[in-house]
Design a protein around this motif. Sequence first.
Motif, short mmCIF file in Angstrom:
data_model
loop_
_atom_site.label_atom_id
_atom_site.label_comp_id
_atom_site.label_asym_id
_atom_site.label_seq_id
_atom_site.Cartn_x
_atom_site.Cartn_y
_atom_site.Cartn_z
N TYR A 191 31.98 35.14 40.66
CA TYR A 191 31.07 36.73 41.03
C TYR A 191 31.90 37.44 41.75
N THR A 192 32.27 39.05 41.19
CA THR A 192 32.81 39.95 41.43
C THR A 192 33.00 40.05 42.73
N GLY A 193 32.36 39.80 44.04
CA GLY A 193 32.81 40.22 45.11
C GLY A 193 34.01 39.54 45.56
N ASP A 194 33.90 37.87 45.99
CA ASP A 194 35.34 37.45 45.81
C ASP A 194 36.01 37.01 45.03
N GLY A 195 35.56 37.14 44.05
CA GLY A 195 36.26 36.29 42.96
C GLY A 195 36.23 34.87 42.72
N SER A 196 35.37 34.30 43.05
CA SER A 196 34.52 33.32 42.99
C SER A 196 34.72 32.43 41.40
N THR A 197 34.75 31.01 41.05
CA THR A 197 34.44 31.31 39.50
C THR A 197 33.56 29.80 39.34
N LEU A 198 33.29 29.88 38.16
CA LEU A 198 32.86 28.63 38.09
C LEU A 198 32.35 28.43 36.48
N TYR A 199 33.13 26.92 36.22
CA TYR A 199 33.20 26.93 34.22
C TYR A 199 32.34 25.54 34.15
N ASP A 200 32.73 26.07 32.68
CA ASP A 200 31.67 24.56 32.36
C ASP A 200 32.87 23.80 31.38
N ASP A 201 32.30 22.02 31.79
CA ASP A 201 32.90 21.55 32.23
C ASP A 201 33.65 21.11 30.41
N SER A 202 33.74 22.01 29.23
CA SER A 202 34.25 22.14 28.09
C SER A 202 35.55 22.40 28.07
#
Length: 118
Positions: free
Chosen positions: A49-60
């Motif tokens: 999320y470019t607003g606050d830099g929060s990230t999410l990843y696939d488990d792999s």
Amino acid sequence: WARLVESGGDSVQAGGSLRLSCATSGNTAHRKCVGWFREKKSKGVARIYTGDGSTLYDDSVKGRFTISQDKTTSTVFLQMDNLKPEDSGTYYCASDSTCGSWPDFVYWGQGTQVAVSS
């Protein structure tokens, strides 16, 4: 609208690293969320999320890939470490105006090839 251009794909041996770049331009509202995909319209690898830099990843890819951004150049990066042959594919970046877990991304780049040999 948004325009995305990927670069950085290459051929590497297993255990190696690559850094992919996604140069974005266009309507800021349509670039609130930027994600990386191994194949187009497939399950996402990572998104930010470019607003606050929060990230999410696939488990792999957790612990091996890192998504980040440079706001001054509107570029999103995917640092790929400890690469495995199954990471091979055409990597696309995509953007959308919202950033839930994995939104239905509207804008897509043309892709960059990653080949990992064993």
